[in-house]
Design a protein around this motif. Sequence first.
Motif, mmCIF file in Angstrom:
data_model
loop_
_atom_site.group_PDB
_atom_site.id
_atom_site.type_symbol
_atom_site.label_atom_id
_atom_site.label_comp_id
_atom_site.label_asym_id
_atom_site.label_seq_id
_atom_site.Cartn_x
_atom_site.Cartn_y
_atom_site.Cartn_z
ATOM 1 N N LEU A 77 0.843 -1.189 0.000
ATOM 2 C CA LEU A 77 0.000 0.000 0.000
ATOM 3 C C LEU A 77 0.881 1.242 0.000
ATOM 4 C CD1 LEU A 77 -2.666 -1.021 2.682
ATOM 5 C CD2 LEU A 77 -2.826 -1.254 0.189
ATOM 6 N N CYS A 78 0.308 2.350 -0.500
ATOM 7 C CA CYS A 78 1.044 3.610 -0.477
ATOM 8 C C CYS A 78 0.306 4.625 0.379
ATOM 9 C CB CYS A 78 1.273 4.152 -1.892
ATOM 10 S SG CYS A 78 -0.178 4.835 -2.706
ATOM 11 N N LEU A 79 1.068 5.443 1.081
ATOM 12 C CA LEU A 79 0.502 6.563 1.810
ATOM 13 C C LEU A 79 0.425 7.711 0.820
ATOM 14 C CD1 LEU A 79 -0.497 7.731 4.492
ATOM 15 C CD2 LEU A 79 1.873 8.379 4.993
ATOM 16 N N HIS A 80 -0.773 8.011 0.356
ATOM 17 C CA HIS A 80 -0.957 8.974 -0.713
ATOM 18 C C HIS A 80 -0.603 10.379 -0.231
ATOM 19 C CE1 HIS A 80 -2.838 11.185 -4.005
ATOM 20 N NE2 HIS A 80 -2.875 10.037 -4.662
ATOM 21 N N GLY A 81 0.187 11.069 -1.045
ATOM 22 C CA GLY A 81 0.674 12.382 -0.651
ATOM 23 C C GLY A 81 -0.392 13.451 -0.589
ATOM 24 N N LYS A 82 -1.475 13.296 -1.352
ATOM 25 C CA LYS A 82 -2.499 14.341 -1.397
ATOM 26 C C LYS A 82 -3.557 14.180 -0.311
ATOM 27 C CE LYS A 82 -2.063 15.383 -6.327
ATOM 28 N NZ LYS A 82 -2.742 15.353 -7.659
ATOM 29 N N PHE A 83 -4.088 12.955 -0.149
ATOM 30 C CA PHE A 83 -5.158 12.821 0.838
ATOM 31 C C PHE A 83 -4.755 12.047 2.092
ATOM 32 C CE2 PHE A 83 -6.182 8.549 -0.543
ATOM 33 C CZ PHE A 83 -6.044 8.558 -1.916
ATOM 34 N N ARG A 84 -3.446 11.748 2.218
ATOM 35 C CA ARG A 84 -2.885 11.250 3.474
ATOM 36 C C ARG A 84 -3.578 10.010 4.026
ATOM 37 N NH1 ARG A 84 1.766 12.057 4.669
ATOM 38 N NH2 ARG A 84 1.322 11.976 6.882
ATOM 39 N N LYS A 85 -3.877 9.064 3.122
ATOM 40 C CA LYS A 85 -4.422 7.779 3.542
ATOM 41 C C LYS A 85 -3.676 6.671 2.811
ATOM 42 C CE LYS A 85 -9.125 9.252 4.672
ATOM 43 N NZ LYS A 85 -10.570 9.068 4.385
ATOM 44 N N TRP A 86 -3.659 5.497 3.424
ATOM 45 C CA TRP A 86 -3.074 4.330 2.788
ATOM 46 C C TRP A 86 -4.071 3.769 1.786
ATOM 47 C CZ3 TRP A 86 1.911 2.903 3.477
ATOM 48 C CH2 TRP A 86 2.586 3.435 4.584
ATOM 49 N N GLU A 158 6.509 9.899 -6.892
ATOM 50 C CA GLU A 158 6.333 11.317 -6.598
ATOM 51 C C GLU A 158 5.031 11.627 -5.875
ATOM 52 O OE1 GLU A 158 6.912 13.808 -9.970
ATOM 53 O OE2 GLU A 158 8.822 12.888 -10.511
ATOM 54 N N GLU A 159 4.012 10.751 -6.001
ATOM 55 C CA GLU A 159 2.725 11.058 -5.389
ATOM 56 C C GLU A 159 2.457 10.270 -4.115
ATOM 57 O OE1 GLU A 159 -0.760 11.434 -7.623
ATOM 58 O OE2 GLU A 159 0.157 12.637 -9.194
ATOM 59 N N SER A 160 3.421 9.482 -3.693
ATOM 60 C CA SER A 160 3.243 8.763 -2.430
ATOM 61 C C SER A 160 4.357 9.158 -1.474
ATOM 62 C CB SER A 160 3.251 7.247 -2.658
ATOM 63 O OG SER A 160 4.470 6.835 -3.220
ATOM 64 N N GLU A 161 4.001 9.286 -0.215
ATOM 65 C CA GLU A 161 5.001 9.656 0.777
ATOM 66 C C GLU A 161 5.710 8.434 1.346
ATOM 67 O OE1 GLU A 161 3.726 12.339 3.740
ATOM 68 O OE2 GLU A 161 3.013 13.843 2.312
ATOM 69 N N GLU A 162 5.040 7.287 1.228
ATOM 70 C CA GLU A 162 5.606 6.068 1.801
ATOM 71 C C GLU A 162 4.958 4.865 1.144
ATOM 72 O OE1 GLU A 162 6.139 4.047 6.252
ATOM 73 O OE2 GLU A 162 5.282 6.054 6.027
ATOM 74 N N LEU A 163 5.711 3.780 1.015
ATOM 75 C CA LEU A 163 5.198 2.496 0.557
ATOM 76 C C LEU A 163 5.497 1.467 1.636
ATOM 77 C CD1 LEU A 163 6.488 2.504 -3.136
ATOM 78 C CD2 LEU A 163 4.088 2.475 -2.462
ATOM 79 N N GLY A 164 4.595 0.520 1.826
ATOM 80 C CA GLY A 164 4.856 -0.496 2.840
ATOM 81 C C GLY A 164 4.133 -1.790 2.554
ATOM 82 N N GLU A 169 -4.327 -8.978 7.441
ATOM 83 C CA GLU A 169 -5.096 -8.841 8.684
ATOM 84 C C GLU A 169 -4.582 -7.700 9.561
ATOM 85 O OE1 GLU A 169 -1.735 -11.702 9.454
ATOM 86 O OE2 GLU A 169 -3.174 -11.319 7.832
ATOM 87 N N GLN A 170 -3.540 -6.982 9.102
ATOM 88 C CA GLN A 170 -2.981 -5.873 9.889
ATOM 89 C C GLN A 170 -2.719 -4.679 8.977
ATOM 90 O OE1 GLN A 170 0.501 -7.344 11.920
ATOM 91 N NE2 GLN A 170 -0.653 -8.806 13.157
ATOM 92 N N LEU A 171 -3.763 -4.180 8.329
ATOM 93 C CA LEU A 171 -3.621 -3.047 7.428
ATOM 94 C C LEU A 171 -3.434 -1.756 8.223
ATOM 95 C CD1 LEU A 171 -6.281 -3.917 4.702
ATOM 96 C CD2 LEU A 171 -3.844 -4.477 4.756
ATOM 97 N N PRO A 172 -2.701 -0.795 7.667
ATOM 98 C CA PRO A 172 -2.397 0.430 8.404
ATOM 99 C C PRO A 172 -3.581 1.395 8.445
ATOM 100 C CG PRO A 172 -1.553 0.604 6.187
ATOM 101 C CD PRO A 172 -2.112 -0.795 6.316
ATOM 102 N N THR A 173 -3.471 2.390 9.292
ATOM 103 C CA THR A 173 -4.459 3.471 9.353
ATOM 104 C C THR A 173 -3.737 4.813 9.238
ATOM 105 O OG1 THR A 173 -4.316 3.494 11.769
ATOM 106 C CG2 THR A 173 -6.075 2.173 10.784
ATOM 107 N N PRO A 174 -4.430 5.838 8.721
ATOM 108 C CA PRO A 174 -5.781 5.805 8.158
ATOM 109 C C PRO A 174 -5.792 5.103 6.794
ATOM 110 C CG PRO A 174 -4.832 7.969 7.824
ATOM 111 C CD PRO A 174 -3.836 7.196 8.655
ATOM 112 N N LEU A 175 -6.825 4.300 6.574
ATOM 113 C CA LEU A 175 -6.934 3.491 5.369
ATOM 114 C C LEU A 175 -8.051 4.044 4.490
ATOM 115 C CD1 LEU A 175 -5.798 0.784 4.146
ATOM 116 C CD2 LEU A 175 -7.752 -0.344 5.232
ATOM 117 N N ALA A 176 -7.794 4.146 3.188
ATOM 118 C CA ALA A 176 -8.816 4.625 2.267
ATOM 119 C C ALA A 176 -10.000 3.663 2.244
ATOM 120 C CB ALA A 176 -8.245 4.783 0.865
#
Length: 199
Positions: A77-86, A158-164, A169-176
Amino acid sequence: MSTPEPHVDSPPSPALHTDALTVLRGWTPTSVAAAAARDRTLDLLAAGPEAMSRTHRAGHVTASALVFDATGSRVLLCLHGKFRKWVQLGGHCEPADSTLAAAALREATEESGMTGLRIDPVPIDVDIHAVNCQGGSFHHDVRFAVLAPPGARPQVSEESEELGWFPPEQLPTPLAGGTTQLITPALAALRRAPLHPAP
């Protein structure tokens, strides 16, 4: 959810529109919500190839991918740079895309920095959500399952702040919204058949 988009003014591909119609008409939805979204997307596609373009104000078709590692035990998943959700990887279709699966695979490759990805060309979900494209519109997002090769290491775009990588069963938050619902049909796709290599 994508890298810079240089083809904003390019006309949409008639071949991509034809593929979208063929894929969605022949698809067995994975949920009641997906069935309703599929039917609304087919109604949208009645507008013609323009429905594939981000300039279509009534809404447009996009493509995304839930990427699993080679073991099928983690999702990228990527932490989207614009709306700050995974969120899963994906974005707008481009004129060079000939199929929805190709669009999803291109987006996944661009946003993850990984090569050798394989895709199941059968969608795992269709979701419609409001976005701020052209001042306000809807994404009719067709989602696919993708498998990464062994040892693949993602690189931030360029449009994601982080990838992980995350266990399902352990998805990150905040999640889209809508990402969790992809897990079960994606795992079923991985079990169903070998995935296709990139074209």
